[in-house]
Design a protein around this motif. Sequence first.
Motif, PDB file in Angstrom:
ATOM      1  N   GLY A 234       0.790  -1.230   0.000  1.00 18.05           N
ATOM      2  CA  GLY A 234       0.000   0.000   0.000  1.00 18.05           C
ATOM      3  C   GLY A 234       0.816   1.271   0.000  1.00 18.05           C
ATOM      4  O   GLY A 234       0.278   2.362  -0.206  1.00 18.05           O
ATOM      5  N   HIS A 235       2.114   1.152   0.226  1.00 17.77           N
ATOM      6  CA  HIS A 235       2.984   2.329   0.196  1.00 17.77           C
ATOM      7  C   HIS A 235       3.321   2.671  -1.250  1.00 17.77           C
ATOM      8  O   HIS A 235       3.902   1.871  -1.973  1.00 17.77           O
ATOM      9  CB  HIS A 235       4.264   2.065   0.994  1.00 17.77           C
ATOM     10  N   THR A 236       2.965   3.889  -1.641  1.00 19.66           N
ATOM     11  CA  THR A 236       3.203   4.268  -3.031  1.00 19.66           C
ATOM     12  C   THR A 236       4.599   4.854  -3.244  1.00 19.66           C
ATOM     13  O   THR A 236       5.106   4.857  -4.356  1.00 19.66           O
ATOM     14  CB  THR A 236       2.163   5.294  -3.497  1.00 19.66           C
ATOM     15  N   ALA A 237       5.183   5.386  -2.196  1.00 22.70           N
ATOM     16  CA  ALA A 237       6.506   6.009  -2.314  1.00 22.70           C
ATOM     17  C   ALA A 237       7.587   5.023  -1.886  1.00 22.70           C
ATOM     18  O   ALA A 237       7.460   4.347  -0.863  1.00 22.70           O
ATOM     19  CB  ALA A 237       6.584   7.265  -1.453  1.00 22.70           C
ATOM     20  N   LEU A 238       8.647   4.953  -2.680  1.00 19.86           N
ATOM     21  CA  LEU A 238       9.758   4.046  -2.387  1.00 19.86           C
ATOM     22  C   LEU A 238      11.067   4.774  -2.617  1.00 19.86           C
ATOM     23  O   LEU A 238      11.206   5.539  -3.574  1.00 19.86           O
ATOM     24  CB  LEU A 238       9.678   2.793  -3.275  1.00 19.86           C
ATOM     25  N   TYR A 239      12.011   4.544  -1.733  1.00 13.11           N
ATOM     26  CA  TYR A 239      13.294   5.273  -1.757  1.00 13.11           C
ATOM     27  C   TYR A 239      14.442   4.284  -1.648  1.00 13.11           C
ATOM     28  O   TYR A 239      14.354   3.292  -0.927  1.00 13.11           O
ATOM     29  CB  TYR A 239      13.389   6.235  -0.568  1.00 13.11           C
ATOM     30  N   TRP A 240      15.523   4.599  -2.312  1.00 16.87           N
ATOM     31  CA  TRP A 240      16.778   3.878  -2.128  1.00 16.87           C
ATOM     32  C   TRP A 240      17.812   4.844  -1.563  1.00 16.87           C
ATOM     33  O   TRP A 240      17.923   5.993  -2.016  1.00 16.87           O
ATOM     34  CB  TRP A 240      17.306   3.323  -3.453  1.00 16.87           C
ATOM     35  N   TYR A 241      18.549   4.360  -0.576  1.00 12.84           N
ATOM     36  CA  TYR A 241      19.651   5.105   0.018  1.00 12.84           C
ATOM     37  C   TYR A 241      20.883   4.209   0.036  1.00 12.84           C
ATOM     38  O   TYR A 241      20.782   2.980   0.003  1.00 12.84           O
ATOM     39  CB  TYR A 241      19.341   5.500   1.473  1.00 12.84           C
ATOM     40  N   ARG A 242      22.036   4.836   0.144  1.00 10.84           N
ATOM     41  CA  ARG A 242      23.287   4.084   0.275  1.00 10.84           C
ATOM     42  C   ARG A 242      23.994   4.584   1.524  1.00 10.84           C
ATOM     43  O   ARG A 242      24.103   5.803   1.732  1.00 10.84           O
ATOM     44  CB  ARG A 242      24.161   4.302  -0.962  1.00 10.84           C
TER      45      ARG A 242
ATOM     46  N   GLU B 249      22.685   8.055   2.330  1.00  9.90           N
ATOM     47  CA  GLU B 249      22.632   9.086   1.303  1.00  9.90           C
ATOM     48  C   GLU B 249      21.589   8.710   0.263  1.00  9.90           C
ATOM     49  O   GLU B 249      21.560   7.577  -0.225  1.00  9.90           O
ATOM     50  CB  GLU B 249      24.001   9.231   0.620  1.00  9.90           C
ATOM     51  N   PHE B 250      20.758   9.660  -0.076  1.00 12.06           N
ATOM     52  CA  PHE B 250      19.665   9.445  -1.017  1.00 12.06           C
ATOM     53  C   PHE B 250      20.190   9.065  -2.393  1.00 12.06           C
ATOM     54  O   PHE B 250      21.135   9.655  -2.911  1.00 12.06           O
ATOM     55  CB  PHE B 250      18.845  10.733  -1.108  1.00 12.06           C
ATOM     56  N   LEU B 251      19.531   8.069  -2.992  1.00 13.24           N
ATOM     57  CA  LEU B 251      19.863   7.668  -4.361  1.00 13.24           C
ATOM     58  C   LEU B 251      18.722   8.002  -5.324  1.00 13.24           C
ATOM     59  O   LEU B 251      18.909   8.715  -6.310  1.00 13.24           O
ATOM     60  CB  LEU B 251      20.152   6.168  -4.426  1.00 13.24           C
ATOM     61  N   ILE B 252      17.535   7.461  -5.044  1.00 14.60           N
ATOM     62  CA  ILE B 252      16.436   7.582  -5.990  1.00 14.60           C
ATOM     63  C   ILE B 252      15.108   7.442  -5.261  1.00 14.60           C
ATOM     64  O   ILE B 252      15.024   6.776  -4.227  1.00 14.60           O
ATOM     65  CB  ILE B 252      16.567   6.526  -7.113  1.00 14.60           C
ATOM     66  N   TYR B 253      14.095   8.092  -5.820  1.00 15.39           N
ATOM     67  CA  TYR B 253      12.758   8.066  -5.241  1.00 15.39           C
ATOM     68  C   TYR B 253      11.752   7.701  -6.326  1.00 15.39           C
ATOM     69  O   TYR B 253      11.788   8.234  -7.437  1.00 15.39           O
ATOM     70  CB  TYR B 253      12.452   9.448  -4.650  1.00 15.39           C
TER      71      TYR B 253
ATOM     72  N   ASP C 139      15.896  10.861  -9.540  1.00 14.39           N
ATOM     73  CA  ASP C 139      17.050   9.955  -9.519  1.00 14.39           C
ATOM     74  C   ASP C 139      18.344  10.734  -9.387  1.00 14.39           C
ATOM     75  O   ASP C 139      19.418  10.254  -9.772  1.00 14.39           O
ATOM     76  CB  ASP C 139      17.073   9.056 -10.755  1.00 14.39           C
ATOM     77  N   SER C 140      18.249  11.916  -8.821  1.00  9.22           N
ATOM     78  CA  SER C 140      19.400  12.820  -8.756  1.00  9.22           C
ATOM     79  C   SER C 140      20.531  12.308  -7.868  1.00  9.22           C
ATOM     80  O   SER C 140      21.657  12.776  -7.969  1.00  9.22           O
ATOM     81  CB  SER C 140      18.961  14.200  -8.258  1.00  9.22           C
ATOM     82  N   GLY C 141      20.238  11.339  -7.014  1.00  2.00           N
ATOM     83  CA  GLY C 141      21.263  10.822  -6.119  1.00  2.00           C
ATOM     84  C   GLY C 141      22.063   9.664  -6.684  1.00  2.00           C
ATOM     85  O   GLY C 141      23.062   9.251  -6.091  1.00  2.00           O
ATOM     86  N   LEU C 142      21.653   9.126  -7.815  1.00  4.24           N
ATOM     87  CA  LEU C 142      22.407   8.029  -8.423  1.00  4.24           C
ATOM     88  C   LEU C 142      23.792   8.554  -8.819  1.00  4.24           C
ATOM     89  O   LEU C 142      23.903   9.560  -9.521  1.00  4.24           O
ATOM     90  CB  LEU C 142      21.692   7.478  -9.641  1.00  4.24           C
ATOM     91  N   PRO C 143      24.858   7.877  -8.391  1.00  2.00           N
ATOM     92  CA  PRO C 143      26.208   8.432  -8.594  1.00  2.00           C
ATOM     93  C   PRO C 143      26.649   8.508 -10.043  1.00  2.00           C
ATOM     94  O   PRO C 143      27.410   9.401 -10.401  1.00  2.00           O
ATOM     95  CB  PRO C 143      27.107   7.498  -7.776  1.00  2.00           C
ATOM     96  N   ASN C 144      26.219   7.581 -10.871  1.00  2.00           N
ATOM     97  CA  ASN C 144      26.602   7.599 -12.286  1.00  2.00           C
ATOM     98  C   ASN C 144      25.685   6.641 -13.053  1.00  2.00           C
ATOM     99  O   ASN C 144      24.785   6.028 -12.480  1.00  2.00           O
ATOM    100  CB  ASN C 144      28.073   7.183 -12.446  1.00  2.00           C
TER     101      ASN C 144
ATOM    102  N   TYR D 281      10.553  14.839   0.241  1.00  2.00           N
ATOM    103  CA  TYR D 281      10.662  13.399   0.427  1.00  2.00           C
ATOM    104  C   TYR D 281      12.105  12.965   0.606  1.00  2.00           C
ATOM    105  O   TYR D 281      12.391  11.887   1.081  1.00  2.00           O
ATOM    106  CB  TYR D 281      10.084  12.680  -0.798  1.00  2.00           C
ATOM    107  N   LYS D 282      13.033  13.801   0.224  1.00  2.00           N
ATOM    108  CA  LYS D 282      14.442  13.416   0.225  1.00  2.00           C
ATOM    109  C   LYS D 282      15.042  13.733   1.583  1.00  2.00           C
ATOM    110  O   LYS D 282      15.133  14.872   1.975  1.00  2.00           O
ATOM    111  CB  LYS D 282      15.182  14.192  -0.872  1.00  2.00           C
ATOM    112  N   LEU D 283      15.433  12.716   2.314  1.00  2.00           N
ATOM    113  CA  LEU D 283      16.013  12.942   3.630  1.00  2.00           C
ATOM    114  C   LEU D 283      17.528  13.043   3.545  1.00  2.00           C
ATOM    115  O   LEU D 283      18.179  12.242   2.879  1.00  2.00           O
ATOM    116  CB  LEU D 283      15.636  11.802   4.585  1.00  2.00           C
ATOM    117  N   THR D 284      18.048  14.038   4.245  1.00  2.00           N
ATOM    118  CA  THR D 284      19.494  14.175   4.436  1.00  2.00           C
ATOM    119  C   THR D 284      19.789  13.773   5.868  1.00  2.00           C
ATOM    120  O   THR D 284      19.103  14.214   6.784  1.00  2.00           O
ATOM    121  CB  THR D 284      19.936  15.626   4.207  1.00  2.00           C
ATOM    122  N   PHE D 285      20.808  12.939   6.055  1.00  2.00           N
ATOM    123  CA  PHE D 285      21.106  12.418   7.381  1.00  2.00           C
ATOM    124  C   PHE D 285      22.437  12.951   7.910  1.00  2.00           C
ATOM    125  O   PHE D 285      23.356  13.260   7.138  1.00  2.00           O
ATOM    126  CB  PHE D 285      21.198  10.886   7.348  1.00  2.00           C
ATOM    127  N   GLY D 286      22.520  13.016   9.233  1.00  2.00           N
ATOM    128  CA  GLY D 286      23.800  13.219   9.873  1.00  2.00           C
ATOM    129  C   GLY D 286      24.591  11.914   9.852  1.00  2.00           C
ATOM    130  O   GLY D 286      24.095  10.884   9.387  1.00  2.00           O
TER     131      GLY D 286
END
Lengths: 114, 114
Positions: free
Chosen positions: A28-36, A44-48, A57-62, B100-105
């Motif tokens: 039921g969660h429509t929003a999904l996030y990847w962090y590294r 650190e945010f990768l993609i939403y 997808d501004s956080g994807l490194p390359n 939606y984009k979280l920045t962490f310490g």
Amino acid sequence: GAGVSQTPSNKVTEKGKYVELRCDPISGHTALYWYRQSLGQGPEFLIYFQGTGAADDSGLPNDRFFAVRPEGSVSTLKIQRTERGDSAVYLCASSLSRDYNEQFFGPGTRLTVL
Amino acid sequence: SQELEQSPQSLIVQEGKNLTINCTSSKTLYGLYWYKQKYGEGLIFLMMLQKGGEEKSHEKITAKLDEKKQQSSLHITASQPSHAGIYLCGADDYSGGSNYKLTFGKGTLLTVNP
């Protein structure tokens, strides 16, 4: 299950190989996030994703990194030609929607590139 | 982009003692989140603060957001070994239009000795 699940929990690969990391969000969660998360650092945010589309997808490194969510539920993070610097814990989170930002995190996938 | 500084980086306390962890932002905080992380596990949501001067408590943990909304503190009363872990503060990057984009310490490692 009740929470966010991620598979595999650990992945060891060799430099140059391709890997896929899977995330199964809360139903039921429509929003999904990847962090590294690297050792000693915060995530650190990768993609939403909102639904099926990658809204940010501004956080994807390359361009070796790519993620999909074809049916708006399970997501796969794909890394091509892995490098040693890709070694980290990859965390997935989901939330009810973009406007409800309590993000529930999975246990992560620990990726080690040898 | 927003930066969050956490202090101290690590903390060792005797069971039963009180402690405080701080999180300072370089910008005004619109949403401040506290998470706890244990090794090999995902982040567990603790509390979210949004209003200047807001204070929330859950069991023996109290979080506050200052009036200027640039600093938050997490206070644990009568610490127990179960409180041990890494405490992370995260913030919405709302000023960039992306709440939606979280920045962490980088996190604070808490050890509680019995």
